[in-house]
Write an enzyme that holds these catalytic residues in place. Sequence first.
Site, PDB file in Angstrom:
ATOM      1  N   CYS A  96     -14.619  -7.318  18.091  1.00 49.81           N
ATOM      2  CA  CYS A  96     -15.464  -6.135  18.172  1.00 49.81           C
ATOM      3  C   CYS A  96     -16.741  -6.556  18.887  1.00 49.81           C
ATOM      4  O   CYS A  96     -17.533  -7.335  18.355  1.00 49.81           O
ATOM      5  CB  CYS A  96     -15.788  -5.599  16.774  1.00 49.81           C
ATOM      6  N   GLU A 137     -13.038  -0.776  22.632  1.00 54.08           N
ATOM      7  CA  GLU A 137     -12.183  -1.871  23.065  1.00 54.08           C
ATOM      8  C   GLU A 137     -11.709  -1.568  24.491  1.00 54.08           C
ATOM      9  O   GLU A 137     -11.676  -0.406  24.908  1.00 54.08           O
ATOM     10  CB  GLU A 137     -10.978  -2.054  22.141  1.00 54.08           C
TER      11      GLU A 137
END
Length: 258
Positions: free
Chosen positions: A2, A120
């Site tokens: 992340c 992402e």
Amino acid sequence: MCGRYASSRRPEDLVEEFEIDKVEVKETLAPDFNVAPTKPVYTVVQRPPGKGGADEGGDDAAPERQLRVTSWGLVPFWAKDPAIGNKMINARMETVHEKPAFRRAFATRRCLLPADGYYEWYPTEQKTKAGKPLKQPFFIHPADDSVLAMAGLYEIWRDPTRDEDDPARFKWTCTVLTTSAEDAVGHIHDRMPLLVEPERYDAWLDPTLSEPDELRKLLVPAAPGRLEAYPVSTQVNSVRNNGPELLDPLPAEPEGPA
């Protein structure tokens, strides 16, 4: 992993969501739709009242739930240089209890990092001039638009160059725990932040709970259908861009001729 997320909730919203006892926020953070490493972020912790710096000495007072601001990128208490935090934005759940940089924090300094969702990047078939795959950013968020409570760790690093009476001698930092991605988002990236559901907030934040196996039981991948993902503009690639438009879904491609 992340590496970017969005966090736009106001402190008063987080106080209600996380049942905060005390707000330890000196300056309200502006809504951030492109949170990047080293930025200040809202963090939910549970600590004895009055513990503003390192945990030294005994304190029998019951811990209170606090909303604080920390810097994203954990600086271990033993670090000589706080720049190490730039490499400590994520900690793998599978090994966090073993790593010297994280194991003490995992035992007693767990936190929650509120988010709207995270980004992402998925490699496409298109190539850059250098021959590398072009990557399409996706925004991944709760399907019901609820707060995403990411499991995290925090540390308090003491700056040895500052005087004992300098309130800035303590640097609060955090990291996001990650795990294998669930099927709904695993095709985009194989790792994702670990999420904590509301009924597990108490146990996760409890500084007296330190058994690794018990802690791991509190953290499970998101339930099927809990998260949804959609492509967004590549504007998010630059940390200089920051606004709600970063969350806008890309328009659907028109259908080709029959």
